[in-house]
Each structure stands twice: as structure tokens, then as C-alpha cells.
Design an enzyme around this catalytic site. Structure first.
Site, PDB file in Angstrom:
ATOM      1  N   LYS A  72      -7.348  74.860  47.012  1.00  0.00           N
ATOM      2  CA  LYS A  72      -7.265  76.159  46.309  1.00  0.00           C
ATOM      3  C   LYS A  72      -8.648  76.473  45.547  1.00  0.00           C
ATOM      4  O   LYS A  72      -9.002  77.707  45.791  1.00  0.00           O
ATOM      5  CB  LYS A  72      -5.965  75.877  45.457  1.00  0.00           C
ATOM      6  CG  LYS A  72      -5.881  77.037  44.669  1.00  0.00           C
ATOM      7  CD  LYS A  72      -4.586  76.910  43.711  1.00  0.00           C
ATOM      8  CE  LYS A  72      -4.535  78.156  42.623  1.00  0.00           C
ATOM      9  NZ  LYS A  72      -3.288  77.966  41.845  1.00  0.00           N
ATOM     10  N   GLU A 108     -12.964  65.206  45.548  1.00  0.00           N
ATOM     11  CA  GLU A 108     -12.535  64.332  46.974  1.00  0.00           C
ATOM     12  C   GLU A 108     -12.574  65.258  48.361  1.00  0.00           C
ATOM     13  O   GLU A 108     -13.172  64.728  48.942  1.00  0.00           O
ATOM     14  CB  GLU A 108     -11.019  63.936  46.774  1.00  0.00           C
ATOM     15  CG  GLU A 108     -10.904  62.982  45.720  1.00  0.00           C
ATOM     16  CD  GLU A 108     -10.391  63.685  44.441  1.00  0.00           C
ATOM     17  OE1 GLU A 108     -10.917  64.588  44.359  1.00  0.00           O
ATOM     18  OE2 GLU A 108      -9.636  62.819  43.649  1.00  0.00           O
ATOM     19  N   GLY A 158      -1.045  75.037  43.338  1.00  0.00           N
ATOM     20  CA  GLY A 158      -1.352  74.074  44.269  1.00  0.00           C
ATOM     21  C   GLY A 158      -0.106  73.154  45.164  1.00  0.00           C
ATOM     22  O   GLY A 158       0.081  73.152  46.343  1.00  0.00           O
ATOM     23  N   ARG A 159       0.813  72.749  44.093  1.00  0.00           N
ATOM     24  CA  ARG A 159       1.844  72.038  44.806  1.00  0.00           C
ATOM     25  C   ARG A 159       3.104  73.009  45.178  1.00  0.00           C
ATOM     26  O   ARG A 159       4.009  72.579  45.739  1.00  0.00           O
ATOM     27  CB  ARG A 159       2.390  71.241  43.486  1.00  0.00           C
ATOM     28  CG  ARG A 159       2.627  71.841  42.193  1.00  0.00           C
ATOM     29  CD  ARG A 159       2.998  71.062  41.135  1.00  0.00           C
ATOM     30  NE  ARG A 159       3.136  71.309  39.831  1.00  0.00           N
ATOM     31  CZ  ARG A 159       2.058  72.042  39.075  1.00  0.00           C
ATOM     32  NH1 ARG A 159       1.067  71.581  39.398  1.00  0.00           N
ATOM     33  NH2 ARG A 159       2.346  72.385  37.734  1.00  0.00           N
ATOM     34  N   LYS A 206     -10.895  63.847  35.773  1.00  0.00           N
ATOM     35  CA  LYS A 206     -11.814  64.057  36.630  1.00  0.00           C
ATOM     36  C   LYS A 206     -13.231  64.156  36.014  1.00  0.00           C
ATOM     37  O   LYS A 206     -14.336  63.721  36.621  1.00  0.00           O
ATOM     38  CB  LYS A 206     -11.714  65.648  36.942  1.00  0.00           C
ATOM     39  CG  LYS A 206     -10.446  65.760  38.030  1.00  0.00           C
ATOM     40  CD  LYS A 206     -10.284  67.325  38.441  1.00  0.00           C
ATOM     41  CE  LYS A 206      -9.141  67.376  39.264  1.00  0.00           C
ATOM     42  NZ  LYS A 206      -8.851  68.988  39.265  1.00  0.00           N
ATOM     43  N   HIS A 221      16.672  47.573  52.131  1.00  0.00           N
ATOM     44  CA  HIS A 221      16.183  45.951  52.505  1.00  0.00           C
ATOM     45  C   HIS A 221      15.143  45.762  51.539  1.00  0.00           C
ATOM     46  O   HIS A 221      14.270  44.699  51.780  1.00  0.00           O
ATOM     47  CB  HIS A 221      15.960  45.802  54.038  1.00  0.00           C
ATOM     48  CG  HIS A 221      17.113  46.019  54.672  1.00  0.00           C
ATOM     49  ND1 HIS A 221      18.041  45.038  55.045  1.00  0.00           N
ATOM     50  CD2 HIS A 221      17.551  47.137  55.401  1.00  0.00           C
ATOM     51  CE1 HIS A 221      18.849  45.421  55.781  1.00  0.00           C
ATOM     52  NE2 HIS A 221      18.840  46.831  55.858  1.00  0.00           N
ATOM     53  N   GLU A 270       4.137  66.649  38.401  1.00  0.00           N
ATOM     54  CA  GLU A 270       2.788  67.299  37.877  1.00  0.00           C
ATOM     55  C   GLU A 270       3.534  68.583  37.212  1.00  0.00           C
ATOM     56  O   GLU A 270       2.918  69.103  36.384  1.00  0.00           O
ATOM     57  CB  GLU A 270       2.157  67.635  39.100  1.00  0.00           C
ATOM     58  CG  GLU A 270       0.557  68.362  38.697  1.00  0.00           C
ATOM     59  CD  GLU A 270      -0.455  68.293  39.661  1.00  0.00           C
ATOM     60  OE1 GLU A 270      -1.693  68.383  39.345  1.00  0.00           O
ATOM     61  OE2 GLU A 270       0.033  68.633  40.996  1.00  0.00           O
TER      62      GLU A 270
HETATM   63  O1  F6P Z   1      -6.015  67.607  40.488  1.00  0.00           O
HETATM   64  C1  F6P Z   1      -4.869  67.796  40.481  1.00  0.00           C
HETATM   65  C2  F6P Z   1      -5.064  69.313  41.297  1.00  0.00           C
HETATM   66  O2  F6P Z   1      -5.378  70.129  40.705  1.00  0.00           O
HETATM   67  C3  F6P Z   1      -3.562  69.347  42.229  1.00  0.00           C
HETATM   68  O3  F6P Z   1      -2.827  70.148  41.198  1.00  0.00           O
HETATM   69  C4  F6P Z   1      -3.668  70.231  43.381  1.00  0.00           C
HETATM   70  O4  F6P Z   1      -2.736  70.183  44.174  1.00  0.00           O
HETATM   71  C5  F6P Z   1      -4.798  69.240  43.754  1.00  0.00           C
HETATM   72  O5  F6P Z   1      -5.664  68.687  42.628  1.00  0.00           O
HETATM   73  C6  F6P Z   1      -5.844  69.956  44.735  1.00  0.00           C
HETATM   74  O6  F6P Z   1      -6.579  70.929  44.213  1.00  0.00           O
HETATM   75  P1  F6P Z   1      -7.286  71.964  45.327  1.00  0.00           P
HETATM   76  O7  F6P Z   1      -6.099  72.578  46.226  1.00  0.00           O
HETATM   77  O8  F6P Z   1      -7.671  72.879  44.315  1.00  0.00           O
HETATM   78  O9  F6P Z   1      -8.462  71.121  45.839  1.00  0.00           O
END
Ligand code: F6P
Length: 510
Positions: A197, A203, A254-255, A480, A371, A340
Site C-alpha cells: 500500500k 521487508e 491494508g488488512r 519499525k 490431535h 491489528e
Molecule cells: O506494519 C503493519 C502494516 O502497516 C500493516 O498494516 C500492513 O498490512 C502491512 O504493514 C504492509 O503494509 P504495506 O502494504 O504498506 O507494505
């Protein structure tokens, strides 16, 4: 009014006190209509709530609580496009992504037109990729909401996924993940989707850069054909040299974003029509949430049950047990959605709250969980409400397997409730353990869409009653920032001003 200051909260507190000895087995014996009253149909989903620790009085008081905390007004504000995400000053309109074209007027007509003007080229692109036999592998690089939704949905809909293409999901900055996926790929046969987003997530940016470097090192030529970006930050994607981009808007959390361009891997996997069916299933649940009377409104009933359990019966967990192996990533997806969204300790105005909010959510598919950790659910010292999800019709022909699977899910719900008291000690099952049973007729794009929208709205309901902003996530920021600082210190060896434990760990690792 804040929920704990309402008359209904007070009444619920008294009711919980009286209900201390509540036994769902007795409740069934006393009320032959319990199943009918506590079960209902919603689009694509049948729900049996009757094994929960609620009765007529509980539901009535919870509905009073909804009314006194202004739940309907808050829901309607979301559907009017008001900026209910107040800490980020944003509207919350993931539901608009599944709204049929041209179906809204007024201020929402323009954003809805934009949604469809973006959806059409995205679906056309998905069809182009599907028709491109040279692309055999699609790699989604994204994390959190840019990973969990599409990954969960591609797995869930595996029976609808076109043959001849493999889908990979790389989320972790742990290079083992990307390296492991790249090992089996050829540059000329791979499409990378960079899903973020913000297009700033460390990452995803790190994985995207490494994927680009790998592509070039493999002699990959046509970046435009092999990389696409799914983002609200088209400018940052262009700076990375990615020209094929599909956008969305800051009013999609995002979620809550699998319905947007973030859903592209799903659209490639199941095709444009399949993706439209997914949206239509979710839209049917949106309409249910918007229009059904609160007493027969499934997201409302589930969300209020969550409040009852968390704040009055003091259950701190909810466990998800999908009895369908294709739903194996659903618990992880729901974990982000609930925790979240509602893992907040302050109200919308930043004032500390004196009551609990999000439960801890976790789970695994059945029968595997039986199990492993079901021992604790049956005989442990804590009560954990369970949410079973089952699918009536399988897509395979191993009928015996499916009958056994369904027998197990029904038996687990039964065993948790009825228990077994004819033997003592280790063999005693206390029973009276609550569960909810969600049943889909079939697992299809439409029913999955409805199931996910149901979960989104139930999270909205409890968050609204708690008076929190379910649509921000400030709690992820500190880690972060500190990771950046620690990364720099690991390179320089400077541990000045750090606590002794953190400094010692850096030392160990260097
Ligand atoms: O670190 C949390 C977060 O901001 C989530 O809310 C989001 O889904 C995820 O990181 C990824 O964010 P982006 O889509 O901006 O890379």
C-alpha cells in the site's frame, strides 16, 4: 456514550453475575426453540450460535448496548464515506471496492466510478497474464495485508485456480524465504507482483530489490512484462522502474485490501469472473450488514458476542478451526484482521480505556488441531470460545473423507458442550464449553467473499462498541523505527545509550 458508561453495560454486568452458573446444556433442556432462535442464515453462510453462553436476555441486553453506543450510526457513517478513521483522517471504504458499478449517487458516485475504472484494467491484465503461457510462476512480494488476504484466498480457492501457473508468496525479510522461492524459478517465466500500500515497507522493498537484482542477473530483459506494482504510491513504484502499476486509495486499510489491486494474484489465479464473484459475495454480506435488523444481523450478533465474552465472561481468546484444508491460512488472516484492528488500549480520542478489547485470536485447520491443542480446549483450566467453519460439499470425490471430516467437526462442537461426567479425574470432561458453527454450502469465490466480509464487519461491530478506531495501527510503528536504529548499530558497533540486554544481544550477533 462510552460503552462502560451505558445503562446496558451496567445491566450486562449484573446479568453476567447472575449467569455465572450458566450451563448451555440446561439452557437447551429448558428451551426447545433455542436452536432456531440462536441460528440464522446470512448470504452464503449459515450460523449456529446456540452452543454459546448466551440466552434471550443476554442478546436483548447486547442489542441495547449496540443501540446505546450508536452502532448503527457508526456503521452508516462508514457506508456514507465519512472519515471514521479519525487518527489518520481517512474514510473507511473497502466495501466500496465490491459495490456494483453505478449503484451509488452523490459524493460516492465519483470514487465508485474510480473503483471500476481501476478494476477493469486490472482484470483485463489478469486475463492477459492467464493467457500468457510463458508466465508459469507468479510471485507476490508483500507483507501483512498485502500478503495474508491474497495468499489465504488463492489457497482457499485452489480448485478454481487455472492449471499451468504456480503462485508463490514472499513476505518475510528473512532471505531464506525469497531465496527458497527463487531457486525454483526462471526469469523469463516469472511475474513479480510488488504489493505494498505504502511502497515503503522495509521487508517488501528489500525483497523487491533483491528480486529485481536476481531477474537482471538471470539475464531477464523486459521489466515491464515481468514486474507489476500494486500500491497507492504509484510514484515510488515508478522510481523503482516499475511501469505496470495498479493503484488503490488511502481509504482502503491494508488488512481490508484484498478486494483492491492487492487482489491481483487472486484475479490471475481464478480469472476475472471468479474475482467478480468474490466481490459479489462480499457485497451481499455488506447489504446484509447494512439492512438486516440488528437482532437478525449476523456480523452484529457475532461482534456483540465477542464483546460479551471479552468484557463480561472475561474470555481472552478466540480460536478459529476451519474444517477445510484449503482454509489453512484463514486463521492467520483473521488474526491480523481482529488484532491489528481492535488491539487498542485507547478510545478514538486517545483516552486510556478501563476495559479489554481485542481477544487473542489463533487457530489451525481441523482435524489437525484435534490431535494437537484441542486437549486444552476440552480439559484445560481456561475456557476458549471456538469458531468452527465447515463446508457442506467437497470438490473431490472422496466422499468417505468428507463425511468423516464433517462428523468430526460436529462431534467436536458436541463434545465441548456436552462433556463427559460418568468418570472422574483424568477422564472427566467438564463440557459447557462454548462454540459457534459457521457452515458454507460450498467453498466458492462468492462464499469466500461473504465469509471474509462477515468477519470484517464483526470486527467493526466490536470495535465500534468499544469506541476505538479499528482502522489505524500505530502500534506497529515503534518496532519499525527501532529496527532501523539497531541495524545501523549492528554495522557500526555503537551501543551507546542502549539498555544492557539490547547492547549484549547486538554484541553476540556481531
Ligand atoms: O506494519 C503493519 C502494516 O502497516 C500493516 O498494516 C500492513 O498490512 C502491512 O504493514 C504492509 O503494509 P504495506 O502494504 O504498506 O507494505
Amino acid at each position: 456514550m462510552r460503552c462502560d458508561q451505558t445503562p446496558a453495560w451496567k445491566a450486562l454486568t449484573a446479568h453476567a453475575h447472575e449467569a455465572q452458573g450458566f450451563d448451555v446444556r440446561v439452557a437447551f433442556a429448558q428451551d426447545t426453540s433455542r436452536v432456531q432462535r440462536l441460528s440464522q442464515n446470512a448470504p452464503h453462510v449459515f450460523a449456529d450460535l446456540s452452543k454459546n453462553h448466551v440466552d434471550v436476555a443476554t442478546e436483548a441486553l447486547l442489542l441495547d448496548l449496540a443501540q446505546q453506543t450508536g452502532l448503527s450510526a457508526h456503521r452508516d457513517a462508514m457506508f456514507r464515506g465519512e472519515r471514521i478513521n479519525n487518527t489518520e483522517d481517512r474514510a473507511v471504504m473497502h466495501w466500496l471496492l465490491r459495490q456494483p458499478e453505478g449503484s451509488l449517487g452523490g459524493a460516492l458516485a465519483e470514487p465508485l466510478a474510480l473503483v471500476h475504472a481501476t478494476l477493469q484494467p486490472m482484470l483485463a491484465y489478469a486475463e492477459t497474464v492467464r493467457a500468457d503461457a510463458q508466465i508459469t510462476d507468479v510471485v507476490n512480494i508483500g507483507i501483512g495485508g498485502s500478503d495474508l488476504g491474497p495468499q489465504m484466498a488463492v489457497l482457499a480457492l485452489q480448485d478454481f485456480v487455472m492449471p499451468g501457473k504456480r503462485f508463490h508468496f514472499v513476505s518475510n525479510v528473512d532471505g531464506h524465504e525469497l531465496a527458497g522461492v527463487l531457486k525454483g524459478l526462471k526469469a523469463q517465466n516469472t511475474l513479480f507482483l510488488i504489493a505494498s500500500k505504502t511502497f515503503t515497507t522495509i521487508e517488501t522493498m528489500t525483497n523487491a530489490r533483491s528480486a529485481q537484482a536476481w531477474f537482471q542477473a538471470q539475464g531477464g530483459q523486459d521489466v515491464a512484462r515481468h514486474f507489476a506494482a500494486l500500491t497507492t504510491n504509484v510514484v515510488a513504484a515508478a522510481e523503482m522502474g516499475i511501469r505496470t502499476t495498479f493503484g488503490f486509495w488511502d481509504w482502503v486499510g491494508g488488512r481490508y485490501s484484498m478486494w483492491s489491486a492487492i487482489g491481483l494474484p487472486v484475479a490471475i489465479a481464478i480469472g476475472a469472473q471468479g474475482f467478480k464473484d468474490l466481490l459479489a459475495g462480499a457485497h451481499a454480506m455488506d447489504r446484509h450488514f447494512q439492512t438486516a435488523p440488528l437482532a437478525a444481523n449476523l456480523p452484529v450478533r457475532l461482534g456483540l458476542l465477542d464483546v460479551w465474552y471479552r468484557n463480561f465472561l472475561k474470555f481472552t481468546n478466540r480460536s478459529i478451526a476451519p474444517y477445510h484444508s484449503a482454509l489453512r491460512r484463514l486463521p492467520a488472516y483473521l488474526q491480523q484482521l481482529e488484532m491489528e484492528s481492535n488491539g487498542k488500549r485507547v478510545d478514538r480520542n486517545g483516552h486510556a480505556l478501563p476495559y479489554g478489547t481485542s481477544p487473542v485470536l489463533w487457530g489451525e485447520p481441523g482435524t489437525n488441531g484435534q490431535h494437537a491443542y484441542f486437549q486444552m480446549l476440552h480439559q484445560g483450566s481456561d475456557v476458549v470460545p471456538l469458531e468452527f467453519i465447515a463446508v457442506k460439499k467437497p470438490t473431490h470425490s472422496l466422499q468417505d473423507h468428507h463425511a468423516l471430516l464433517l462428523a468430526n467437526v460436529i462431534a467436536q462442537a458436541q463434545a465441548l458442550m456436552v462433556g463427559k461426567s460418568d468418570e472422574g479425574g483424568h477422564k472427566h470432561f467438564p463440557g459447557n464449553r462454548p462454540s459457534t458453527f459457521l457452515l458454507l454450502d460450498e467453498l466458492t469465490p462468492a462464499s469466500l467473499g461473504a465469509l471474509i466480509a462477515l468477519q470484517e464487519h464483526r470486527v467493526f461491530v466490536s470495535g465500534a462498541v468499544w469506541g476505538i478506531n479499528s482502522f489505524d495501527q500505530w502500534g506497529v510503528e515503534l518496532g519499525k523505527v527501532l529496527a532501523k536504529d539497531i541495524h545501523a548499530r549492528m554495522l557500526s558497533g555503537d551501543s551507546k545509550g542502549l539498555d544492557a540486554s539490547t547492547a549484549a544481544l547486538i554484541d553476540q550477533i556481531r
